[in-house]
Every structure is written in structure tokens, then in C-alpha cells.
Scaffold this motif. Structure first.
Motif, PDB file in Angstrom:
ATOM      1  N   LEU A 359       0.833  -1.199   0.000  1.00 29.66           N
ATOM      2  CA  LEU A 359       0.000   0.000   0.000  1.00 29.66           C
ATOM      3  C   LEU A 359       0.870   1.253   0.000  1.00 29.66           C
ATOM      4  CD1 LEU A 359      -2.768   1.346   0.170  1.00 29.66           C
ATOM      5  CD2 LEU A 359      -2.637   1.115   2.672  1.00 29.66           C
ATOM      6  N   ALA A 360       1.926   1.251   0.827  1.00 28.28           N
ATOM      7  CA  ALA A 360       2.833   2.402   0.865  1.00 28.28           C
ATOM      8  C   ALA A 360       3.519   2.595  -0.484  1.00 28.28           C
ATOM      9  CB  ALA A 360       3.876   2.207   1.970  1.00 28.28           C
ATOM     10  N   TRP A 361       3.843   1.483  -1.148  1.00 25.73           N
ATOM     11  CA  TRP A 361       4.473   1.594  -2.467  1.00 25.73           C
ATOM     12  C   TRP A 361       3.525   2.261  -3.455  1.00 25.73           C
ATOM     13  CZ3 TRP A 361       3.982   0.413  -7.550  1.00 25.73           C
ATOM     14  CH2 TRP A 361       5.142   0.465  -8.324  1.00 25.73           C
ATOM     15  N   LEU A 362       2.248   1.888  -3.442  1.00 32.26           N
ATOM     16  CA  LEU A 362       1.274   2.494  -4.343  1.00 32.26           C
ATOM     17  C   LEU A 362       1.113   3.985  -4.068  1.00 32.26           C
ATOM     18  CD1 LEU A 362      -1.481  -0.292  -4.422  1.00 32.26           C
ATOM     19  CD2 LEU A 362       0.121   0.323  -6.250  1.00 32.26           C
ATOM     20  N   VAL A 363       1.117   4.356  -2.787  1.00 33.41           N
ATOM     21  CA  VAL A 363       1.005   5.770  -2.436  1.00 33.41           C
ATOM     22  C   VAL A 363       2.208   6.549  -2.949  1.00 33.41           C
ATOM     23  CG1 VAL A 363       0.975   7.406  -0.507  1.00 33.41           C
ATOM     24  CG2 VAL A 363      -0.468   5.352  -0.436  1.00 33.41           C
ATOM     25  N   ALA A 421      11.178   6.845  -1.365  1.00 35.20           N
ATOM     26  CA  ALA A 421      11.019   8.040  -0.537  1.00 35.20           C
ATOM     27  C   ALA A 421      12.205   8.978  -0.707  1.00 35.20           C
ATOM     28  CB  ALA A 421      10.864   7.636   0.930  1.00 35.20           C
ATOM     29  N   ALA A 422      13.397   8.401  -0.803  1.00 38.30           N
ATOM     30  CA  ALA A 422      14.587   9.233  -0.991  1.00 38.30           C
ATOM     31  C   ALA A 422      14.564   9.921  -2.353  1.00 38.30           C
ATOM     32  CB  ALA A 422      15.844   8.377  -0.841  1.00 38.30           C
ATOM     33  N   MET A 423      14.128   9.214  -3.387  1.00 39.22           N
ATOM     34  CA  MET A 423      14.023   9.819  -4.718  1.00 39.22           C
ATOM     35  C   MET A 423      13.034  10.990  -4.705  1.00 39.22           C
ATOM     36  SD  MET A 423      15.861   8.331  -7.216  1.00 39.22           S
ATOM     37  CE  MET A 423      16.771   6.798  -7.537  1.00 39.22           C
ATOM     38  N   LEU A 424      11.900  10.802  -4.025  1.00 39.83           N
ATOM     39  CA  LEU A 424      10.901  11.861  -3.959  1.00 39.83           C
ATOM     40  C   LEU A 424      11.383  13.043  -3.135  1.00 39.83           C
ATOM     41  CD1 LEU A 424       7.650   9.764  -3.484  1.00 39.83           C
ATOM     42  CD2 LEU A 424       8.189  11.233  -5.411  1.00 39.83           C
ATOM     43  N   GLY A 425      12.197  12.762  -2.119  1.00 41.77           N
ATOM     44  CA  GLY A 425      12.665  13.827  -1.240  1.00 41.77           C
ATOM     45  C   GLY A 425      13.853  14.594  -1.764  1.00 41.77           C
ATOM     46  N   ARG A 426      14.423  14.173  -2.889  1.00 44.50           N
ATOM     47  CA  ARG A 426      15.605  14.840  -3.423  1.00 44.50           C
ATOM     48  C   ARG A 426      15.235  16.206  -3.979  1.00 44.50           C
ATOM     49  NH1 ARG A 426      18.097  15.750  -8.211  1.00 44.50           N
ATOM     50  NH2 ARG A 426      20.377  15.614  -8.305  1.00 44.50           N
TER      51      ARG A 426
END
Length: 443
Positions: A359-363, A421-426
Motif C-alpha cells: 500500500l505504501a508503495w502504491l502511495v 522516498a529518498a528519490m521523492l525527497g531529493r
């Protein structure tokens, strides 16, 4: 393509393999020579009396998860074997008790300790580096002490692996992505795997400790993590891990090293995503190559020693055919993956951690789509492809020993989430191609 640089890298990798083989052979021979079989027998007798080998089937039952003592009993059957006339071939061949189903290897070991002589056979199909610890330790201490100290070693290695993430967190300067990575890896060890209880099986405690130490080397590497520069290290790590492992987790070692290279290259060093993903997958292949190169070298030494000393030896080539088949001897695509998922769900918390990860992966993936960074998210997921191919190549072995081999699943689930999450937070766009490339675009 710089062929000179590739040749130098290959030479360094082979030189590292030669050094590792020499040190492994000499150290294992020394451990075998200094072992005290009678003292080890007494320690193992006490372990059976205290039920340190699980239930009557030699399993520790944690919920529906069954932690097998198979490799413990194999290794201990070598440790209590009488000294051989030729210590060199003894070390290389690693004679183990010949068990016959339905009797388990642990039953054969118990019978041997009770005075019923059992035949031995060369168990040279694997290296047995854990004997560097188990044989000297059990020559002087109890099996329970070995379990306790082994568990402490594993937790120490896990802490060392996490240490690179801690200082910014403690100072309060860590990015949300870094905090998420730390929490994810911690949850991995405490919730989704059997790491907290694997101290009950010392051979796997040692194997996982070595895996975590190899990962730590990659996490702590200074300077850019270039493929050619790190390739000899990765090859050597694969070889070292083969010395301690039972063909349970080479795919996991390849995965965590590839994950580290990709995230460092794209996030810390801000290199293009496409080239970094290719390098990460090539690094995984190099790890697997080092693992099997160590194995092939050991078999070569077994055959060479047999010819020198006039003893009959054989390379266990029948194992390859046995590894490729499924649980019933017939290969079925993705059957091994299915069995690994079932074993992951057999942990005490059941299916909900896996469902929560999915579920977290889909989000996260939906967020990546909205921000135009789907390629970065999919690149992290793509790192599982080569390890899963390795799982498929050893499908039967994976299924037979799924209580150990399942660990790739929780690691891949949690670290994929941490990587996304790291990719999104870059900060700033993640480029797919190098600057100046006609196809350059943000992910």
C-alpha cells in the motif's frame, strides 16, 4: 569503453580472489587442526539435552515460521568427525554425516553422539567458513554461549550498518528521507525478518553478520562510487560471502549493494538515473560472479588435492540440476517467489506488514507520477530483477530452504520503499541521461 581500465579492474578482482582463497583455506585448516572433537561432542550433547536444536524435527517455531537447524547439524557433524590422516583433504572435503530421509541430519547427529556410528561423506559442495568460529568456540564453551554471543555479534553488525544514518538524525539535521530510511531498515530487522531470533542458529547468525558487514563497507565508502573502482570490492565481497554462506542469500547481498550504488549515485552524487541503474545492476552481477568464482575455485582445489594425494574426489555437479527444479523437481516460473512470500507471511505478524508495504508503495508511486518522477521510483524497483533471476536459477534450493532464503522479500520491500522516498525527497530534478544527451528529461 576503456579496455585498459577494465583489464586492470579484472586483474584486481582476481588478485583479491586469490588472497581470499589462500586466507580462507589456511584459516579453516587451522581451525580444523585446533578443534577438540571430544569437547565439541560434549557441548553438542548438552545442547540436545537442553533442546537447543528446536523440536523433534529440529525446527524453532516462531508463529508459523520454522527456523531450521539443518546447517547447524551439518557443520557440527564435521566438527565432531575424528581427525583425518591427511588434514588438507579433510578441510577441503568437509566430511559430514550421511543422513538418509526420512531421518534428518540432526537425528543422525544425535545417533552419532549416542554411540551409533554413522557413515560420513565429503560435503565439499560448500565452503564452511562459520567453522572458524564454531569449532574453536565449542571446544571450550557451551552451545548456548555460542548462540548468545552469535546473537550479540549480529546485533552489533546491524548497528554498525545503521551507523552512517545516525549522526544527522541525532543532530536533528536529517532529511525526512534519511529518517524514513533509518526507520525502514530498523523495522525490517525487528518486524519482517527472523533477525531477532536467528541467534538460535549460529551458522546463519555468522552468515548474516558477514552480509551486514559487507553492506557497511559499501555504505561507508568515501568518494564517488564508480562501478570500475568498486567492482573489485564487490567481487571480493561475493567471494567472502560464499565462504560463510550455504547458497541462502547471495541474491540479498547483490541487492543491497546495488541499492547502495544507485541511491548514492543519483542522490548524493547527482548522476543520471539511467546510467546509474545500469551500473547498479552490473554491480549486482559482479557480486554474484565473485560468489560463484569462489565456489569454482574451491571445487578446483578439491579435485587438485585428490589428484596430488591419490584420493578419490568429485565435483558435485548433480547439485546444479537439483537447484533448477521446483519443489517437486519440476520448474515452474515464480514458484520460488510465491514460496518466499508465503514464508514472509508466516512470521508472527502475518500478512499485514507485506500488505502495508505494498500500500505504501502504491502511495509513493502515485506521488511520483504526480511529480513526474515515476522513472526514479521504477528504477529502485528494477534493482530486484537480477536478484530474482538468481532466485529462479536456484529455485529448488530456495523452496527447500525457504525458512532462510525468504529474506530477500522483506529486504526488497522495505528498501524499495526507502529508495522511493529518498528519490521523492531529493531537491531538484532527477536526470535520466547525462547533460547534453538528446533524450535528457526529468523523471
Amino acid at each position: 569503453m576503456d579496455l585498459t581500465a577494465i583489464a586492470k579492474t579484472l586483474a584486481r578482482a582476481l588478485a583479491a580472489l586469490a588472497v581470499i582463497v589462500v586466507l580462507a583455506s589456511l584459516s579453516l585448516g587451522l581451525a580444523d587442526g585446533l578443534r577438540r572433537p571430544e569437547a565439541i561432542k560434549e557441548a553438542v550433547r548438552q545442547a540436545f539435552a537442553s533442546q537447543s536444536f528446536g523440536d523433534h524435527e529440529a525446527f524453532e517455531r516462531i508463529g508459523r515460521h520454522r527456523l531450521s537447524h539443518f546447517s547447524e547439524c551439518v557443520g557440527l557433524s564435521t566438527a565432531i568427525a575424528p581427525g583425518a590422516t591427511n588434514p588438507i583433504t579433510f578441510t577441503l572435503q568437509s566430511p559430514a554425516l550421511l543422513w538418509q530421509p526420512p531421518k534428518s541430519i540432526c537425528d543422525s547427529l544425535r545417533d552419532q553422539l549416542a554411540g551409533s556410528e554413522q557413515p560420513h561423506y565429503p560435503y565439499s559442495r560448500y565452503w564452511h567458513g562459520y567453522r572458524l568460529i564454531t569449532e574453536p568456540f565449542l571446544s571450550f564453551f557451551s552451545y548456548r554461549s555460542l548462540q548468545l554471543w552469535g546473537g550479540a555479534l549480529l546485533f552489533l553488525c546491524a548497528f554498525v550498518a545503521l551507523a552512517p544514518f545516525l549522526p544527522p538524525v541525532l543532530r536533528g539535521t536529517a532529511s525526512p528521507a534519511r529518517v524514513a530510511t533509518l526507520l525502514a531498515v530498523t523495522a525490517l530487522g525487528l518486524v519482517m525478518t527472523d533477525l531477532p531470533i536467528s541467534g538460535l542458529t549460529p551458522t546463519h547468525t555468522i552468515s548474516l553478520s558477514v552480509l551486514l558487514l559487507c553492506w557497511t563497507v559499501a555504505l561507508r565508502k568515501r568518494g564517488p562510487m564508480e562501478l570500475l573502482g568498486f567492482a573489485p570490492w564487490a567481487f571480493a565481497m561475493g567471494a567472502v560471502y560464499n565462504f560463510f554462506d550455504f547458497l541462502y542469500n547471495p541474491d540479498l547481498l547483490a541487492y543491497v549493494l546495488g541499492w547502495t550504488l544507485l541511491l548514492r549515485a543519483v542522490l548524493a552524487e547527482q548522476r543520471p538515473l539511467g546510467a546509474s541503474l545500469v551500473q547498479a545492476i552490473l554491480l549486482q552481477a559482479i557480486v554474484i560472479a565473485g560468489y560463484f568464482a569462489m565456489w569454482a575455485t574451491k571445487w578446483g582445489l578439491v579435485v587438485l588435492a585428490g589428484r596430488i594425494f591419490g584420493e578419490q574426489t568429485s565435483v558435485p555437479s548433480q547439485d546444479f540440476a537439483r537447484w533448477f527444479g521446483g519443489g517437486d523437481g519440476v520448474y515452474r516460473p515464480l514458484r520460488a517467489l510465491y514460496e518466499m512470500l508465503l514464508e514472509s507471511a508466516a512470521m508472527p505478524l502475518g500478512w499485514w506488514p507485506i500488505a502495508a508495504c505494498l500500500l505504501a508503495w502504491l502511495v509513493l508511486f502515485s506521488l511520483a507520477l504526480r511529480r513526474g518522477r515515476a522513472a526514479g521510483a521504477l528504477a529502485v524497483l528494477a534493482l530486484t530483477l537480477l536478484p530474482m533471476l538468481v532466485v529462479e536459477l536456484k529455485a529448488n534450493h530456495t523452496i527447500q530452504h525457504v525458512s532462510f532464503t525468504f529474506r530477500l522479500i522483506p529486504f526488497a520491500l522495505v528498501l524499495s520503499l526507502a529508495g522511493m522516498a529518498a528519490m521523492l525527497g531529493r531537491s531538484g530534478p532527477v536526470t535520466i541521461f547525462a547533460p547534453g544527451h538528446a533524450g535528457r528529461a526529468p523523471s
